[in-house]
Motif scaffolding. Sequence first.
Motif, mmCIF file in Angstrom:
data_model
loop_
_atom_site.group_PDB
_atom_site.id
_atom_site.type_symbol
_atom_site.label_atom_id
_atom_site.label_comp_id
_atom_site.label_asym_id
_atom_site.label_seq_id
_atom_site.Cartn_x
_atom_site.Cartn_y
_atom_site.Cartn_z
ATOM 1 N N ALA A 198 22.926 58.958 14.359
ATOM 2 C CA ALA A 198 21.588 58.634 14.847
ATOM 3 C C ALA A 198 21.526 58.540 16.252
ATOM 4 C CB ALA A 198 21.258 57.154 14.034
ATOM 5 N N LYS A 199 22.796 58.173 16.866
ATOM 6 C CA LYS A 199 22.714 58.020 18.407
ATOM 7 C C LYS A 199 22.878 59.499 19.219
ATOM 8 C CE LYS A 199 24.295 53.358 18.362
ATOM 9 N NZ LYS A 199 25.435 52.522 18.997
ATOM 10 N N ASN A 200 23.047 60.472 18.356
ATOM 11 C CA ASN A 200 23.337 61.748 19.051
ATOM 12 C C ASN A 200 22.159 62.670 18.862
ATOM 13 O OD1 ASN A 200 24.290 64.288 19.767
ATOM 14 N ND2 ASN A 200 26.476 63.612 19.887
ATOM 15 N N ASN A 201 21.407 62.811 19.802
ATOM 16 C CA ASN A 201 19.926 63.671 19.885
ATOM 17 C C ASN A 201 20.298 64.966 19.443
ATOM 18 O OD1 ASN A 201 18.499 61.499 20.023
ATOM 19 N ND2 ASN A 201 18.373 61.617 22.121
ATOM 20 N N LYS A 202 21.404 65.579 20.269
ATOM 21 C CA LYS A 202 21.721 67.000 19.873
ATOM 22 C C LYS A 202 22.223 67.469 18.594
ATOM 23 C CE LYS A 202 25.408 70.533 21.816
ATOM 24 N NZ LYS A 202 26.593 70.461 22.816
ATOM 25 N N LEU A 203 23.104 66.584 17.846
ATOM 26 C CA LEU A 203 23.650 66.510 16.639
ATOM 27 C C LEU A 203 22.494 66.561 15.688
ATOM 28 C CD1 LEU A 203 25.933 66.852 14.771
ATOM 29 C CD2 LEU A 203 26.271 64.347 14.646
ATOM 30 N N ARG A 204 21.221 65.770 15.939
ATOM 31 C CA ARG A 204 20.153 65.338 14.950
ATOM 32 C C ARG A 204 19.215 66.808 15.182
ATOM 33 N NH1 ARG A 204 17.993 59.311 15.660
ATOM 34 N NH2 ARG A 204 16.348 60.276 14.262
ATOM 35 N N GLU A 205 19.199 67.226 16.296
ATOM 36 C CA GLU A 205 18.402 68.943 16.420
ATOM 37 C C GLU A 205 19.283 69.879 15.628
ATOM 38 O OE1 GLU A 205 18.266 69.580 20.578
ATOM 39 O OE2 GLU A 205 17.444 67.891 20.991
ATOM 40 N N HIS A 206 20.523 69.717 15.561
ATOM 41 C CA HIS A 206 21.145 70.752 14.945
ATOM 42 C C HIS A 206 21.204 70.873 13.471
ATOM 43 C CE1 HIS A 206 23.018 73.425 18.140
ATOM 44 N NE2 HIS A 206 23.328 72.196 18.766
ATOM 45 N N ALA A 207 21.561 69.679 12.808
ATOM 46 C CA ALA A 207 21.706 69.711 11.280
ATOM 47 C C ALA A 207 21.024 68.303 10.799
ATOM 48 C CB ALA A 207 23.070 69.292 11.254
#
Length: 811
Positions: free
Chosen positions: A595-604
């Motif tokens: 939840a705290k990592n926007n880059k990760l949320r964009e990817h997957a």
Amino acid sequence: MVTPKLTRIPSMRERLEQNLSAHRNDIVSLLSRYVDQGKGILQPHHLLDEIENFIGDQTCRQKLADSPFGEMLKSSQEGIILPPYVTLAVRPRPGVWDFLRVNVDELSVEELSVSEYLIFKEELVDGQSTSPFVLELDLEPFNATFPRMSRSSSIGNGVQFLNRHLSSIMFRNKDCMDPFLDFLRAHKHKGYAMMLNDRIQTMSRLESSLAKAEDRLSKLPPDTPYSEFEYVLQELGFERGWGDNSERVLNMMHLLSDILQAPDPSSLEKFLGKIPMIFNVVVLSIHGYFGQANVLGLPDTGGQVVYILDQVRSLENEMLLKLRLQGLDIKPKILIVTRLIPNAKGTSCNQRLERVSGTEYTYILRVPFRTEKGILGKWISRFDIWPYLEAFTADAASEIAAELHGVPDLLIGNYSDGNLVASLLSNKLGVTQCNIAHALEKTKYPDSDLYWKKYEEKYHFSCQFTADLLAMNNADFIITSTYQEIAGTKNTVGQYENHSAFTLPGLYRVVHGIDVFDPKFNIVSPGADMTIYFSYAEKEKRLTSLHPTIEKLLFDPEQNDVHIGNLTDPSKPMIFSMARLDHVKNITGLVECYAKNNKLREHANLVVVAGYNDVKKSSDREEIAEIEKMHNLIKQYKLDGQLRWISAQTNRARNGELYRYIADSRGVFVQPAFYEAFGLTVVEAMTCGLPTFATCHGGPAEIVENGVSGFHIDPYHPDKTSATIADFFQKCEEEPSYWAKISDGGLKRISERYTWKIYSERLMTLAGVYSFWKYVSKLERRETRRYLEMFYILKFRALVKSVPLAVDDEP
């Protein structure tokens, strides 16, 4: 020629004193910063972080970190701060410890014994002790003359060490061979002799009979059935058990002749592994709902059930194969002894006897918990079952005798409760005992020994830690899935090593609990069921008929007690995790770091399969807290649209295809536990070809080769974890073949190391070897067992009385 000068290696205390002279200012400043934090325990990362915090200059910081003092800090597993003292528990290598106390005011250094260190540590809880009389458990004197390894790299290879050491003594001269002959002559099954009969009474007669038998057999065609030469061998003193045809019998006799003429530990192990010894096995797994359907995801019911069901299926196959090759028409029997739960919640846990599917001779035997008021009807937590186990053991012994018409040849305990019951049965029946911990709770809850009183009402750790000590010291041999379970890594302490010395303030002190250099430890890694878990690339085996059901689980917009949350962009790859919903498994930690990592949320997207999503459905206090935390995280970080939370799934075939479906989307599997003894889901995911990110704390760090067959993550550093996963997806976009590279690395790793076939062969060999040495030597350790009996009666029974008995709900 100049004789080399021998120099004494300085002690840990002397090295610290030398460093105080060389880096006086920096070390004093650092130690003072520790003291300024007040009394307490500093974990390894706290000790090292202070170097980063107080020395601004990179060169000076690196110089101190690389000094012997810095190396000592890196080896320290904890620091006890009681101003003006800083005391370090230094572990230069696995299984080896030193304890140093520094008076920061006076800059004096002293080396402490284990007992002195524990007394000092107890001051954190109780202040300075006024009583000189505290119960100390010390098993070292009983093992002083017992063979033990000395190299950390040898830990977990107990049977090889034992064979080398004891065979060199036994085969030293012919006079020492009588126990070996007695062992071969003792083999009987239901009154029928095997291997040797009364015609062979001496070693010389055995050797001459072997020579005659080998001469006769060498003249027969290799595939001649045993029945055609059975009576010839009987006249020479041999009975069934050598093999089913002339070739196998001849090979066994050659092997024995070689051992008698030129003893070799590996030949001895091979020979013992082929002798018919194990016909009836009892596996003990007491807590939870032990069944074959509709149980996974219920409280205290997870990987251990899957492990044991896969284990016994493979074990039965191995036993049948061995018996056939030995030329014996004997049907083996395996009993899984567990608790009968009358209020079974729609499972089969209220049935006394249930055959295990996929087997012919393996059954689940259920025995109820009984009290003076009758049979307990409801499920109770694994932390609350201690008052029932002694009566359960007596009842189980009667039930086992009725089913087997005798005693088992091997007892296999599982987890703390099963291992304790195995110990009680082993002492009662005189049967070889194997322990499998799965997880030792003391390592899962930091400082739960020192602050045991804080946990006592909820977890009753005083009973559990005592039971673990009793069981692990009673066992004839212990198998673990990984080296780390026993002795950790260079920087982390192993589960069993964690029980070598600890204190329960006000109760007792463990000065020498378990020795990780003991040859009872052996590493035997399980695998995944290859009929269920196989690569996503094996298209012809794929269960595509399950895809509509899987897609409904993942994408159905309806919100219910099976699934909540939506994935608004299903084209994204999925981050997948599946585990029990408890604190240690850390599913909520994974959700938060995602939840705290926007880059990760964009990817997957994130998909988790865990527990219930409704607190009303759970009766487990820890799971309820995690359910509430999950709901709060979803709201706090607005995760709907990117997170799918699926309740625990018990259909293993569908779960296997779910792994592969996630792989089709070029997703990944994440195992974020704070500690995992082995990591069966890690093996399952890798077997299905999913690139896997697994905790560096525990067994998964051994299963996964970082950067080759997957990746290590540290759940205590969630920001780094999420960044590592995000970087992987970024690299896969830049280098399309990278996902397949890691996937293939995982598949290769599994095929080489983690299969049930390898596991079963090894377990049967270990059972034979330890049974042999127990028979011919003092491996039974009677003195230790008597000491433990006293501890059980005087201490454990008293602790158990403090655990309240459960009361069945009103009908």
